[in-house]
Design a protein around this motif. Structure first.
Motif, PDB file in Angstrom:
ATOM      1  N   GLU A 192      22.902   1.747  -3.775  1.00  0.00           N
ATOM      2  CA  GLU A 192      23.928   2.031  -4.408  1.00  0.00           C
ATOM      3  C   GLU A 192      24.520   3.426  -3.725  1.00  0.00           C
ATOM      4  OE1 GLU A 192      26.586   2.307  -8.531  1.00  0.00           O
ATOM      5  OE2 GLU A 192      24.407   2.197  -8.482  1.00  0.00           O
ATOM      6  N   PRO A 193      25.822   3.458  -3.186  1.00  0.00           N
ATOM      7  CA  PRO A 193      26.369   4.697  -2.735  1.00  0.00           C
ATOM      8  C   PRO A 193      27.052   5.188  -3.901  1.00  0.00           C
ATOM      9  CG  PRO A 193      27.650   2.693  -2.164  1.00  0.00           C
ATOM     10  CD  PRO A 193      26.513   2.241  -2.586  1.00  0.00           C
ATOM     11  N   VAL A 194      26.741   6.471  -4.575  1.00  0.00           N
ATOM     12  CA  VAL A 194      26.974   7.092  -5.483  1.00  0.00           C
ATOM     13  C   VAL A 194      28.043   8.457  -5.593  1.00  0.00           C
ATOM     14  CG1 VAL A 194      25.510   6.148  -7.179  1.00  0.00           C
ATOM     15  CG2 VAL A 194      24.673   8.405  -5.998  1.00  0.00           C
ATOM     16  N   GLY A 195      28.065   8.865  -4.153  1.00  0.00           N
ATOM     17  CA  GLY A 195      28.749   9.997  -3.617  1.00  0.00           C
ATOM     18  C   GLY A 195      28.684  10.354  -2.478  1.00  0.00           C
ATOM     19  N   SER A 196      29.660  11.210  -1.909  1.00  0.00           N
ATOM     20  CA  SER A 196      29.791  11.562  -0.552  1.00  0.00           C
ATOM     21  C   SER A 196      30.616  12.926  -0.406  1.00  0.00           C
ATOM     22  CB  SER A 196      30.554  10.494   0.422  1.00  0.00           C
ATOM     23  OG  SER A 196      31.840  10.309  -0.002  1.00  0.00           O
TER      24      SER A 196
END
Ligand code: COA
Length: 153
Positions: A50-54
């Motif tokens: 799961e991508p949770v920030g960038s």
């Protein structure tokens, strides 16, 4: 956080990130294209798949971390700090790194100052549009101050 990984976005991962974006946003694909063109490092935080920030580390004229964001449900667990640390690692070899922080964002500013960033006094006023989670496009004008951290060489 044991299962947190912050790394440059890969071609294989773009579709996964884009699938979670509001329709019409297209931020992940555009930023990945800029990374491929050598303009930035597109750093994405993952918990499992799961991508949770960038955040984007732009190279010119001085390495600058832009568009740092963490999913609202995952804030205050050190993910923002981990993305900042990953940006600093990417910028190794440079003498300093910048982060611009909006005047109306004292929470982000406190985080950066805690991580060793200091005010430069340099400000910039800019306008941009963004697509909110509900798909509506908003136009915003903000003034940001640049904070700076000296990097060990
Ligand atoms: C600003 C932002 C990126 C910070 O991300 P984050 O993942 O919450 O950042 P962290 O968890 O590393 O740090 C935030 C705070 O949580 C605290 N914290 C970190 N780990 C923690 C934990 N395990 N338990 C409790 N608190 C913790 C930190 O000490 C920090 O406290 P502070 O606000 O007093 O400095 C996030 O709030 C965000 O996406 N905001 C909206 C977009 C934005 O404003 N971006 C910045 C543009 S300049």
């Amino acid at each position: 956080m044991d299962d947190l990984s912050v790394r440059r976005c890969t071609a294989r991962e773009v579709a996964r990130i884009a699938a979670g974006e509001a329709e019409g946003k297209d931020y992940a694909r555009r930023t990945f294209a800029r990374q491929s063109a050598g303009e930035c490092a597109y750093l994405v935080a993952w918990i499992d798949d799961e991508p949770v920030g960038s955040g984007e580390l732009e190279w010119a004229p001085v390495p600058e971390l832009k568009n740092l964001q963490v999913a609202a449900t995952h804030r205050r667990h050190g993910i923002g700090s981990a993305i900042v640390a990953a940006a600093e690692a990417e910028a190794a070899g440079f003498t300093r790194i910048w982060i611009g922080v909006s005047e109306d964002n004292p929470d982000a500013r406190r985080l950066y100052e805690r991580l060793g960033y200091t005010p430069t006094g340099r400000t910039e006023t800019y306008s941009y549009t963004y697509v909110a989670a509900d798909g509506a496009t908003h136009a915003v004008t903000e003034t940001a101050e640049y904070l700076e951290k000296r990097l060990a060489r």
